[in-house]
Design a protein around this motif. Structure first.
Motif, PDB file in Angstrom:
ATOM      1  N   GLY A  26      14.758 -11.126 -15.365  1.00  0.00           N
ATOM      2  CA  GLY A  26      14.227 -12.452 -15.589  1.00  0.00           C
ATOM      3  C   GLY A  26      15.090 -13.528 -14.957  1.00  0.00           C
ATOM      4  O   GLY A  26      15.636 -13.346 -13.864  1.00  0.00           O
ATOM      5  N   ILE A  27      15.273 -14.641 -15.650  1.00  0.00           N
ATOM      6  CA  ILE A  27      15.889 -15.846 -15.085  1.00  0.00           C
ATOM      7  C   ILE A  27      17.395 -15.847 -15.300  1.00  0.00           C
ATOM      8  O   ILE A  27      17.885 -15.575 -16.404  1.00  0.00           O
ATOM      9  CB  ILE A  27      15.261 -17.100 -15.713  1.00  0.00           C
ATOM     10  N   ASN A  28      18.130 -16.168 -14.232  1.00  0.00           N
ATOM     11  CA  ASN A  28      19.587 -16.306 -14.276  1.00  0.00           C
ATOM     12  C   ASN A  28      19.964 -17.651 -13.644  1.00  0.00           C
ATOM     13  O   ASN A  28      19.478 -17.983 -12.556  1.00  0.00           O
ATOM     14  CB  ASN A  28      20.274 -15.183 -13.502  1.00  0.00           C
ATOM     15  N   ARG A  72       9.448 -16.205 -17.422  1.00  0.00           N
ATOM     16  CA  ARG A  72       9.338 -16.357 -15.971  1.00  0.00           C
ATOM     17  C   ARG A  72       9.412 -17.815 -15.518  1.00  0.00           C
ATOM     18  O   ARG A  72       9.514 -18.068 -14.325  1.00  0.00           O
ATOM     19  CB  ARG A  72       8.034 -15.743 -15.465  1.00  0.00           C
ATOM     20  N   SER A  73       9.335 -18.770 -16.438  1.00  0.00           N
ATOM     21  CA  SER A  73       9.270 -20.164 -16.015  1.00  0.00           C
ATOM     22  C   SER A  73      10.455 -20.977 -16.520  1.00  0.00           C
ATOM     23  O   SER A  73      11.092 -20.639 -17.515  1.00  0.00           O
ATOM     24  CB  SER A  73       7.951 -20.804 -16.484  1.00  0.00           C
ATOM     25  N   VAL A  74      10.704 -22.063 -15.789  1.00  0.00           N
ATOM     26  CA  VAL A  74      11.750 -23.024 -16.160  1.00  0.00           C
ATOM     27  C   VAL A  74      11.104 -24.410 -16.260  1.00  0.00           C
ATOM     28  O   VAL A  74      10.059 -24.677 -15.668  1.00  0.00           O
ATOM     29  CB  VAL A  74      12.900 -23.030 -15.130  1.00  0.00           C
ATOM     30  N   ARG A  75      11.770 -25.315 -17.020  1.00  0.00           N
ATOM     31  CA  ARG A  75      11.217 -26.645 -17.268  1.00  0.00           C
ATOM     32  C   ARG A  75      12.187 -27.706 -16.781  1.00  0.00           C
ATOM     33  O   ARG A  75      13.406 -27.604 -16.998  1.00  0.00           O
ATOM     34  CB  ARG A  75      10.957 -26.824 -18.768  1.00  0.00           C
ATOM     35  N   CYS A  76      11.649 -28.721 -16.087  1.00  0.00           N
ATOM     36  CA  CYS A  76      12.486 -29.801 -15.580  1.00  0.00           C
ATOM     37  C   CYS A  76      12.866 -30.744 -16.723  1.00  0.00           C
ATOM     38  O   CYS A  76      12.018 -31.116 -17.541  1.00  0.00           O
ATOM     39  CB  CYS A  76      11.757 -30.574 -14.484  1.00  0.00           C
ATOM     40  N   THR A  77      14.124 -31.162 -16.779  1.00  0.00           N
ATOM     41  CA  THR A  77      14.619 -32.024 -17.851  1.00  0.00           C
ATOM     42  C   THR A  77      14.175 -33.478 -17.685  1.00  0.00           C
ATOM     43  O   THR A  77      14.355 -34.279 -18.594  1.00  0.00           O
ATOM     44  CB  THR A  77      16.152 -31.963 -17.913  1.00  0.00           C
ATOM     45  N   LYS A  78      13.615 -33.833 -16.526  1.00  0.00           N
ATOM     46  CA  LYS A  78      13.185 -35.220 -16.305  1.00  0.00           C
ATOM     47  C   LYS A  78      11.765 -35.485 -16.789  1.00  0.00           C
ATOM     48  O   LYS A  78      11.513 -36.373 -17.598  1.00  0.00           O
ATOM     49  CB  LYS A  78      13.309 -35.585 -14.824  1.00  0.00           C
ATOM     50  N   ASP A  84       7.215 -21.507 -12.149  1.00  0.00           N
ATOM     51  CA  ASP A  84       7.219 -20.056 -12.358  1.00  0.00           C
ATOM     52  C   ASP A  84       8.125 -19.453 -11.292  1.00  0.00           C
ATOM     53  O   ASP A  84       7.763 -19.397 -10.116  1.00  0.00           O
ATOM     54  CB  ASP A  84       5.799 -19.493 -12.246  1.00  0.00           C
ATOM     55  N   VAL A  85       9.301 -19.003 -11.687  1.00  0.00           N
ATOM     56  CA  VAL A  85      10.290 -18.532 -10.717  1.00  0.00           C
ATOM     57  C   VAL A  85       9.907 -17.171 -10.149  1.00  0.00           C
ATOM     58  O   VAL A  85      10.391 -16.776  -9.094  1.00  0.00           O
ATOM     59  CB  VAL A  85      11.703 -18.485 -11.354  1.00  0.00           C
ATOM     60  N   SER A  86       9.023 -16.457 -10.825  1.00  0.00           N
ATOM     61  CA  SER A  86       8.603 -15.153 -10.301  1.00  0.00           C
ATOM     62  C   SER A  86       7.694 -15.305  -9.093  1.00  0.00           C
ATOM     63  O   SER A  86       7.577 -14.398  -8.270  1.00  0.00           O
ATOM     64  CB  SER A  86       7.895 -14.337 -11.389  1.00  0.00           C
ATOM     65  N   THR A  87       7.012 -16.470  -8.991  1.00  0.00           N
ATOM     66  CA  THR A  87       6.121 -16.727  -7.850  1.00  0.00           C
ATOM     67  C   THR A  87       6.586 -17.902  -7.009  1.00  0.00           C
ATOM     68  O   THR A  87       6.065 -18.126  -5.913  1.00  0.00           O
ATOM     69  CB  THR A  87       4.694 -17.019  -8.338  1.00  0.00           C
ATOM     70  N   MET A  88       7.550 -18.691  -7.529  1.00  0.00           N
ATOM     71  CA  MET A  88       8.044 -19.917  -6.888  1.00  0.00           C
ATOM     72  C   MET A  88       6.941 -20.967  -6.754  1.00  0.00           C
ATOM     73  O   MET A  88       6.968 -21.796  -5.858  1.00  0.00           O
ATOM     74  CB  MET A  88       8.675 -19.609  -5.525  1.00  0.00           C
ATOM     75  N   LYS A  89       5.982 -20.947  -7.709  1.00  0.00           N
ATOM     76  CA  LYS A  89       4.923 -21.949  -7.729  1.00  0.00           C
ATOM     77  C   LYS A  89       5.043 -22.796  -9.001  1.00  0.00           C
ATOM     78  O   LYS A  89       5.354 -22.282 -10.080  1.00  0.00           O
ATOM     79  CB  LYS A  89       3.548 -21.272  -7.698  1.00  0.00           C
ATOM     80  N   TYR A  90       4.783 -24.080  -8.851  1.00  0.00           N
ATOM     81  CA  TYR A  90       4.780 -24.970 -10.003  1.00  0.00           C
ATOM     82  C   TYR A  90       3.498 -24.739 -10.806  1.00  0.00           C
ATOM     83  O   TYR A  90       2.403 -24.680 -10.248  1.00  0.00           O
ATOM     84  CB  TYR A  90       4.874 -26.430  -9.560  1.00  0.00           C
ATOM     85  N   ILE A  91       3.665 -24.597 -12.128  1.00  0.00           N
ATOM     86  CA  ILE A  91       2.516 -24.348 -13.006  1.00  0.00           C
ATOM     87  C   ILE A  91       2.178 -25.568 -13.843  1.00  0.00           C
ATOM     88  O   ILE A  91       1.140 -25.607 -14.491  1.00  0.00           O
ATOM     89  CB  ILE A  91       2.769 -23.122 -13.907  1.00  0.00           C
ATOM     90  N   ASN A  92       3.057 -26.558 -13.837  1.00  0.00           N
ATOM     91  CA  ASN A  92       2.767 -27.836 -14.496  1.00  0.00           C
ATOM     92  C   ASN A  92       3.417 -28.945 -13.674  1.00  0.00           C
ATOM     93  O   ASN A  92       4.632 -29.087 -13.716  1.00  0.00           O
ATOM     94  CB  ASN A  92       3.290 -27.856 -15.930  1.00  0.00           C
ATOM     95  N   PRO A  93       2.636 -29.722 -12.924  1.00  0.00           N
ATOM     96  CA  PRO A  93       1.179 -29.645 -12.787  1.00  0.00           C
ATOM     97  C   PRO A  93       0.763 -28.457 -11.927  1.00  0.00           C
ATOM     98  O   PRO A  93       1.482 -28.099 -10.984  1.00  0.00           O
ATOM     99  CB  PRO A  93       0.831 -30.965 -12.095  1.00  0.00           C
ATOM    100  N   PRO A  94      -0.380 -27.854 -12.237  1.00  0.00           N
ATOM    101  CA  PRO A  94      -0.823 -26.671 -11.478  1.00  0.00           C
ATOM    102  C   PRO A  94      -1.234 -27.039 -10.053  1.00  0.00           C
ATOM    103  O   PRO A  94      -1.646 -28.164  -9.780  1.00  0.00           O
ATOM    104  CB  PRO A  94      -2.016 -26.155 -12.290  1.00  0.00           C
TER     105      PRO A  94
END
Length: 591
Positions: A26-28, A72-78, A84-94
């Protein structure tokens, strides 16, 4: 005008072997303490993906998304953007952005490097708008395997000509029958691109035939760490116009035609791919690259071609013992082929080329002694891949047959044009049903009786030359006949790579162990000529067991890509043997 700056790589982060071993699934998150920059690594089994820990929106820092139970995902603090780091695509906003990936590369000690390509998209240098193409102005003719003949205005360019003889010693043979005029086509080419040093792309038998007619034909290769033509002098092929070009720079052929060679992100030391552009229309050939240009590629090119088949490895068919039952191997191969098929389909969907062509996978293990490999090493069907692509996108697909020609101008204007793809005449032979084995087997067999192997000290001479040591691994090497039974009078010996010794018994200390059985003609040909071990491994000329079941990357990477560029000095070796007496080995089986 050419782009003036060669594409380079910058090391952003280094991880030690211990840190790599401790990577969790997973995420590191990591920080480069010297620069203060942050990075994210995503691990899924053996696959690693990486990016900068910077949100594309307004540069915020990502943290773990506690709402994502899959991890699989990380969230921006701003602004709470999610990636989604597994695909390198932003899921919010999609459907908003894709995160720029970094190149992940293992070093010689099993450490890890994060690399950034600069510039990342070199093809954007001096962009050109596509011009309308006349019918017949750009034609692509498939010859065999990875070999395409491109007519680009009044210039002709050929990719990777393997049109006769075997590849990987004697393990691979052409599946398709090349068009009868293949040699004329090569001789008429204005330039040839050879992607890398593997013999299904760099075919010395083919090039020898060509050199007899046109030794000065311009050949272009990328500036890889291991030179593509590292073995040219020893091959005896007389080519006089080989051009090594830097990565990421447009090479101007004429006012309408240019090309750019790019490195592979996984195997930058040897693999390359190419973009050819004519009047603003790009043709992308990713060849065998695992992650061409680190995963960054031009979108919406006119034509994309790539490998698809799988099966270009000795794993797992040549392994035995432990889990390597026939059932396990069959299931593994089935699963891996499906994963490759889905990956290629997704890649095509993401890049959205107008036309896609699967190639560079049309080989067969046709020698009778490799019947087992032929039966078990199943490969993907290009039609199955093309059907999957068409199901999920509007991309036009082309399954090539030898001599078939695609007219790019027609296909771009009207994909339904019946003259867009001209198939070979009815009755044309598509698949080979016979191969001329003997001339090539004679070359291999000539090494078996070479004077070198009368002296058992060749073993120390060879492995000292190879230069791999200080690694805790013991390997048993066994010379065999066609069926991988011990060759009568052949060598059977141990190599301890911790101190590069050759013991009669396995050492008492704890140590990983591998047993490598190799057909005597191929192993002696490889040893005598200082060739890379891909001839053995990818060519299915070995059978392997290992305890424990661990892949020793440093060992195999060294013998497959990092051997010295000049062969062993056997002449000097034999002179020393003469001075020291006959030295003929009376006992070949050391164990």
């Amino acid at each position: 005008m050419e782009q003036s700056t060669e594409q380079t790589t910058e090391i952003l982060l280094c991880l030690s072997p211990v840190e790599v071993a401790n990577l969790k699934e997973g995420i590191n998150f990591f920080r480069n303490k010297s620069t203060g920059k942050d990075y994210i690594l995503y691990k899924s089994k053996s696959r690693l993906r990486a990016c900068k820990n910077v949100c594309k929106h307004q540069g915020g820092l990502f943290i773990k998304d506690i709402e994502d139970l899959a991890g699989r995902s990380v969230r921006c603090t701003k602004h709470n953007w999610k990636l989604d780091v597994s695909t390198m695509k932003y899921i919010n906003p999609p459907e908003s952005f894709c995160q720029d990936e970094l190149v992940v590369e293992m070093d010689e000690n099993n450490g890890l490097l994060l690399l950034e390509l600069n510039p990342p998209n070199p093809w954007d240098s001096e962009p050109r708008s596509p011009e309308e193409l006349d019918f017949g102005e750009v034609q692509i003719t498939y010859l065999t395997h990875a070999c395409m003949d491109l007519k680009l205005g009044d210039k002709r360019m050929v990719f990777d000509p393997w049109l006769m003889g075997p590849a990987f010693a004697r393990g691979w043979w052409l599946l398709h029958e090349p068009p009868s005029d293949w040699l004329e086509r090569l001789c008429q080419a204005d330039l040839i691109y050879i992607s890398h040093l593997h013999s299904d792309h760099l075919s010395y038998p083919t090039l020898k035939k060509l050199a007899g007619r046109r030794p000065d034909i311009p050949i272009y290769v990328g500036n890889t760490e291991r030179p593509v033509f590292w073995n040219l002098n020893q091959s005896g092929v007389q080519l006089t116009n080989i051009n090594v070009v830097p990565f990421g720079i447009w090479q101007q052929v004429d006012k309408n035609l240019r090309f750019m060679i790019l490195m592979d992100g996984v195997h930058p030391e040897m693999d390359t791919c190419i973009i050819v552009e004519y009047k603003g229309h790009k043709i992308l050939n990713t060849v065998d690259c695992t992650r061409p240009n680190g995963g960054r590629l031009p979108m919406k090119v006119a034509l994309m071609m790539s490998d698809f088949a799988g099966g270009a490895s000795g794993f797992p068919m040549t392994f035995s013992g432990g889990k390597f039952t026939e059932e396990w191997k069959a299931q593994f191969i089935k699963t891996e082929r499906k994963k490759l098929l889905n990956y290629k389909a997704q890649l095509v969907k993401n890049l959205q080329p107008r036309i896609y062509c699967p190639f560079a996978g049309y080989f067969v293990e046709s020698h009778p002694s490799d019947k087992y490999i032929k039966e078990t090493n199943t490969k993907n069907d290009p039609n199955e891949l093309n059907n999957l692509i068409k199901k999920n996108s509007d991309v036009i697909t082309w399954t090539p047959r030898p001599g078939a020609t695609l007219d790019l101008g027609r296909m771009l204007k009207d994909p339904t044009d019946s003259k867009g793809i001209i198939e070979p005449p009815e009755g044309t032979k598509i698949y080979k049903d016979s191969w001329d084995f003997e001339p090539y087997l004679e070359i291999l067999n000539a090494a078996v009786g070479d004077e070198i192997f009368l002296h058992s000290s060749w073993i120390k001479e060879y492995f000292t030359w190879a230069g791999f040591k200080d690694y805790n691994l013991v390997v048993r090497m066994i010379e065999t006949d066609e069926d991988f039974n011990p060759f009568p009078g052949g060598y059977d010996y141990l190599v301890d790579f911790l101190d590069l010794s050759f013991p009669k018994e396995r050492p008492q200390r704890e140590h990983p162990y591998e047993e490598i059985r190799s057909r005597v003609d191929v192993i002696r040909h490889v040893v005598k000529n200082g060739l890379l071990w891909d001839e053995l491994y990818i060519g299915f000329q070995t059978r392997l067991q290992r305890d424990p079941d661990i892949y020793h990357h440093l060992f195999w990477n060294h013998f497959q890509i990092k051997l010295p560029l000049t062969p062993p000095n056997w002449r000097s070796f034999l002179m020393c043997c003469e001075q020291n007496g006959p030295g003929i080995s009376q006992v070949r089986n050391i164990l």
